[in-house]
Scaffold this motif. Structure first.
Motif, PDB file in Angstrom:
ATOM      1  N   UNK A  50       0.839  -1.200   0.000  1.00 23.18           N
ATOM      2  CA  UNK A  50       0.000   0.000   0.000  1.00 23.18           C
ATOM      3  C   UNK A  50       0.876   1.253   0.000  1.00 23.18           C
ATOM      4  N   UNK A  51       1.934   1.210   0.776  1.00 20.50           N
ATOM      5  CA  UNK A  51       2.852   2.355   0.822  1.00 20.50           C
ATOM      6  C   UNK A  51       3.551   2.535  -0.519  1.00 20.50           C
ATOM      7  N   UNK A  52       3.965   1.423  -1.129  1.00 19.62           N
ATOM      8  CA  UNK A  52       4.616   1.505  -2.427  1.00 19.62           C
ATOM      9  C   UNK A  52       3.687   2.062  -3.495  1.00 19.62           C
ATOM     10  N   UNK A  53       2.426   1.659  -3.458  1.00 14.82           N
ATOM     11  CA  UNK A  53       1.451   2.168  -4.425  1.00 14.82           C
ATOM     12  C   UNK A  53       1.270   3.670  -4.272  1.00 14.82           C
ATOM     13  N   UNK A  54       1.232   4.136  -3.029  1.00 17.10           N
ATOM     14  CA  UNK A  54       1.078   5.573  -2.789  1.00 17.10           C
ATOM     15  C   UNK A  54       2.297   6.339  -3.285  1.00 17.10           C
ATOM     16  N   UNK A  55       3.481   5.791  -3.031  1.00 17.59           N
ATOM     17  CA  UNK A  55       4.712   6.460  -3.491  1.00 17.59           C
ATOM     18  C   UNK A  55       4.744   6.531  -5.012  1.00 17.59           C
ATOM     19  N   UNK A  56       4.433   5.417  -5.651  1.00 20.55           N
ATOM     20  CA  UNK A  56       4.418   5.397  -7.117  1.00 20.55           C
ATOM     21  C   UNK A  56       3.409   6.394  -7.664  1.00 20.55           C
ATOM     22  N   UNK A  57       2.223   6.430  -7.070  1.00 21.95           N
ATOM     23  CA  UNK A  57       1.188   7.360  -7.525  1.00 21.95           C
ATOM     24  C   UNK A  57       1.623   8.806  -7.311  1.00 21.95           C
ATOM     25  N   UNK A  58       2.337   9.072  -6.200  1.00 21.52           N
ATOM     26  CA  UNK A  58       2.816  10.428  -5.937  1.00 21.52           C
ATOM     27  C   UNK A  58       3.830  10.859  -6.982  1.00 21.52           C
ATOM     28  N   UNK A  59       4.703   9.952  -7.369  1.00 25.86           N
ATOM     29  CA  UNK A  59       5.700  10.281  -8.396  1.00 25.86           C
ATOM     30  C   UNK A  59       5.011  10.583  -9.726  1.00 25.86           C
ATOM     31  N   UNK A  60       4.041   9.762 -10.097  1.00 24.73           N
ATOM     32  CA  UNK A  60       3.339   9.979 -11.366  1.00 24.73           C
ATOM     33  C   UNK A  60       2.586  11.301 -11.334  1.00 24.73           C
ATOM     34  N   UNK A  88      12.148  14.334  -8.728  1.00 24.49           N
ATOM     35  CA  UNK A  88      12.530  13.895  -7.383  1.00 24.49           C
ATOM     36  C   UNK A  88      12.350  15.025  -6.371  1.00 24.49           C
ATOM     37  N   UNK A  89      12.739  16.232  -6.757  1.00 29.21           N
ATOM     38  CA  UNK A  89      12.608  17.370  -5.846  1.00 29.21           C
ATOM     39  C   UNK A  89      11.141  17.678  -5.564  1.00 29.21           C
ATOM     40  N   UNK A  99      14.416   5.321  -5.074  1.00 31.89           N
ATOM     41  CA  UNK A  99      12.968   5.128  -5.093  1.00 31.89           C
ATOM     42  C   UNK A  99      12.418   5.259  -6.508  1.00 31.89           C
ATOM     43  N   UNK A 100      12.872   6.289  -7.204  1.00 28.30           N
ATOM     44  CA  UNK A 100      12.375   6.532  -8.558  1.00 28.30           C
ATOM     45  C   UNK A 100      12.657   5.333  -9.451  1.00 28.30           C
ATOM     46  N   UNK A 101      13.872   4.832  -9.397  1.00 27.15           N
ATOM     47  CA  UNK A 101      14.240   3.714 -10.272  1.00 27.15           C
ATOM     48  C   UNK A 101      13.682   2.373  -9.771  1.00 27.15           C
ATOM     49  N   UNK A 102      13.199   2.352  -8.557  1.00 25.14           N
ATOM     50  CA  UNK A 102      12.521   1.150  -8.078  1.00 25.14           C
ATOM     51  C   UNK A 102      11.189   0.966  -8.804  1.00 25.14           C
ATOM     52  N   UNK A 103      10.523   2.083  -9.104  1.00 29.66           N
ATOM     53  CA  UNK A 103       9.194   2.018  -9.715  1.00 29.66           C
ATOM     54  C   UNK A 103       9.211   2.209 -11.227  1.00 29.66           C
ATOM     55  N   UNK A 104      10.254   2.836 -11.759  1.00 27.34           N
ATOM     56  CA  UNK A 104      10.302   3.144 -13.189  1.00 27.34           C
ATOM     57  C   UNK A 104      11.700   2.855 -13.720  1.00 27.34           C
TER      58      UNK A 104
END
Length: 209
Positions: free
Chosen positions: A14-24, A45-46, A54-59
């Motif tokens: 759930x936390x990972x989904x939120x982080x990914x959604x925040x980046x998008x 990132x900023x 984190x960024x490269x973990x999801x993309x």
């Protein structure tokens, strides 16, 4: 409706989904304001408070993230027009959709244009993967109109010789052209004229009472 565009995601917490959604979401806002070329991963990132790991973990890379930005822009468009698009299954419903789009554009003075249109102008000739996703997004958006015209023909509101696919494509083309000219002029009139012309073409297939 055809199968929607799915985001290729592995199982996330759930936390990972939120982080990914925040980046998008952050990337979507930056790209809308600055364009793809003007937006760096450091900017993203900023803006989103994420690290490089984190960024490269999801993309896999910036290109992969931009594909998600394209899909996210479609989701935002459908969220804004969805009620009217789903109701555009009669002459009155089609007019209400037209009025909603015009009034939404009037509220912004045409600033920003169509997010998908802007991304297409920047990416379609430079990235085949982006072009394919953009084409699929436009097709998904257009399919709401296609479903509406099919329903209108089935209900006798369009003549049997009407081609719902051609009508949907014509209205979408008018919408995109109108949004582009309204963006350039900061005036909603080009969009109004384009949509009214397109709907006038559709009315040629209205059976006589």
């Amino acid at each position: 409706m055809a199968t929607k565009i799915h985001r290729g995601t592995a199982r996330l917490t759930a936390r990972g989904s939120l982080t990914r959604a925040r980046i998008i979401a952050g990337a979507t806002d930056l790209v809308y304001d600055q364009g793809v070329a003007g937006t760096s991963l450091d900017d993203i990132m900023a803006a989103t408070g994420t690290s490089k790991s984190q960024l490269y973990h999801y993309f896999a890379d910036k290109d992969a993230l931009i594909l998600e930005v394209i899909r996210n822009q479609l989701a935002k468009i459908i969220a804004g027009q969805g009620t009217e698009l789903r109701a555009a299954r009669s002459w009155d419903g089609l007019q209400r959709w037209r009025d909603h789009v015009v009034e939404s554009t009037r509220a912004t003075g045409g600033v920003g244009g169509c997010p998908l249109g802007s991304l297409s102008s920047e990416l379609a000739d430079r990235s085949e993967s982006a072009r394919r996703v953009l084409a699929a997004c436009f097709a998904e958006w257009e399919e709401y109109l296609l479903d509406g015209f099919r329903a209108m023909r089935a209900d006798g509101e369009l003549s049997q010789d009407a081609d719902p696919q051609s009508l949907a494509t014509a209205v979408m083309a008018a919408l995109q052209g109108g949004l582009l000219l309204s963006q350039a002029s900061h005036d909603v009139q080009p969009l109004e004229l384009a949509l009214d012309m397109a709907l006038g073409h559709v009315r040629r297939y209205r059976p006589e009472d």
